[in-house]
Design an enzyme around this catalytic site. Structure first.
Site, mmCIF file in Angstrom:
data_model
loop_
_atom_site.group_PDB
_atom_site.id
_atom_site.type_symbol
_atom_site.label_atom_id
_atom_site.label_comp_id
_atom_site.label_asym_id
_atom_site.label_seq_id
_atom_site.Cartn_x
_atom_site.Cartn_y
_atom_site.Cartn_z
ATOM 1 N N GLU A 1 6.000 5.766 -9.391
ATOM 2 C CA GLU A 1 4.551 5.505 -9.367
ATOM 3 C C GLU A 1 3.841 6.507 -8.464
ATOM 4 O O GLU A 1 2.775 7.025 -8.806
ATOM 5 C CB GLU A 1 4.265 4.088 -8.840
ATOM 6 N N LEU B 1 -11.092 -7.209 -12.162
ATOM 7 C CA LEU B 1 -12.493 -6.893 -11.887
ATOM 8 C C LEU B 1 -13.396 -7.566 -12.927
ATOM 9 O O LEU B 1 -13.036 -7.662 -14.099
ATOM 10 C CB LEU B 1 -12.728 -5.378 -11.938
ATOM 11 N N GLY C 1 0.781 -1.239 0.000
ATOM 12 C CA GLY C 1 0.000 0.000 0.000
ATOM 13 C C GLY C 1 0.809 1.284 0.000
ATOM 14 O O GLY C 1 0.348 2.305 0.520
ATOM 15 N N HIS D 1 0.127 0.762 -13.162
ATOM 16 C CA HIS D 1 0.889 -0.420 -13.570
ATOM 17 C C HIS D 1 2.368 -0.037 -13.727
ATOM 18 O O HIS D 1 2.675 0.986 -14.341
ATOM 19 C CB HIS D 1 0.333 -0.981 -14.880
HETATM 20 C C1 GRF Z 1 2.911 -1.395 -7.575
HETATM 21 O O1 GRF Z 1 4.053 -1.639 -8.360
HETATM 22 C C2 GRF Z 1 1.712 -1.294 -8.465
HETATM 23 O O2 GRF Z 1 1.931 -0.654 -9.656
HETATM 24 C C3 GRF Z 1 1.439 -2.737 -8.707
HETATM 25 O O3 GRF Z 1 1.640 -3.358 -7.462
HETATM 26 C C4 GRF Z 1 2.591 -2.601 -6.715
HETATM 27 C C5 GRF Z 1 1.929 -2.247 -5.415
HETATM 28 O O4 GRF Z 1 2.722 -1.508 -4.564
HETATM 29 N N1 GRF Z 1 0.240 -2.978 -9.421
HETATM 30 P P1 GRF Z 1 2.089 -0.853 -3.259
HETATM 31 O O5 GRF Z 1 1.206 -1.906 -2.592
HETATM 32 O O6 GRF Z 1 1.310 0.354 -3.671
HETATM 33 O O7 GRF Z 1 3.248 -0.525 -2.387
#
Ligand code: GRF
Length: 193
Positions: free
Chosen positions: A181, A95, A14, A111
């Site tokens: 991200e 989903l 998270g 992603h």
């Molecule tokens: C991230 O790399 C996201 O893009 C992917 O899963 C990972 C989750 O990371 N789908 P977090 O749980 O937000 O730390």
């Protein structure tokens, strides 16, 4: 402007959820997280949400007869808290179409690759970064997109590149992409909300 009511779905650590929580609290994202739903009881993101005073819900997939039944429970929870947007932040389930249709244009996924590369079925977690390194790519990146009925096929909201370094391991690359991200997700939410 009225804040949008956000529901975040997670499966793990998270850190993206944390970036959203921080962004909403600092007022850089025009929304508030009203509910966090996890499909795993031990998802650390549930603790992050609780710490921030946000309602959480663990929905055990084993207690549903089908994927549709599971997503019906998600939908009921979202309706109950009047959620307006769904954000998939490291949510490792796909989903079902009825949920996607019900919230068309209001479901956002992040992603860790430059879609359409290294995405779709089977590309999650470290596997994405292992594949990028195996193909000796010079760059990878982050994509935030709307969710449609395919896997990682919806309209792209924002995409940003991350350089692959010669000394990268899947773990080091994952870590650098994850930092990116957090930034890109906030900007994407600013754009959409
Ligand atoms: C991230 O790399 C996201 O893009 C992917 O899963 C990972 C989750 O990371 N789908 P977090 O749980 O937000 O730390």
């Amino acid at each position: 402007m009225k804040k949008k009511r956000l529901v975040v779905l997670i499966s793990g650590s998270g850190t993206n959820l944390q970036a959203i929580i921080d962004g909403t609290k600092e007022g850089v994202i025009p929304g508030e997280v009203v509910l966090v739903i996890a499909n795993r009881k031990d998802a650390f993101g549930l603790k992050r949400a609780q710490r921030a005073g946000i309602d959480t819900l663990f929905l055990d997939p084993k207690e549903s007869q089908s994927k549709v039944e599971y997503d019906q429970k998600i939908m009921a929870a979202i309706s109950a808290c009047r959620g307006e947007f769904i954000i998939l932040a490291g949510y490792l389930r796909i989903l079902t179409p009825f949920l996607v249709k019900a919230y068309e244009g209001r479901i956002i996924n992040i992603h860790p690759s430059l879609i359409p590369q290294y995405c779709g079925q089977g590309f999650y977690g470290l596997r994405v970064h292992e594949a990028v390194l195996a193909h000796k790519e010079k760059e990878t990146g982050v994509t935030v997109h709307f969710v449609d009925e395919g896997t990682d096929t919806g309209a792209i909201i924002l995409q940003e590149k991350v350089a692959v370094l010669p000394e990268d391991t899947p773990q080091s690359l994952q870590e650098r992409v994850l930092q990116k991200e957090h930034e890109v997700l906030i900007r994407a939410l600013q754009k959409v909300l």
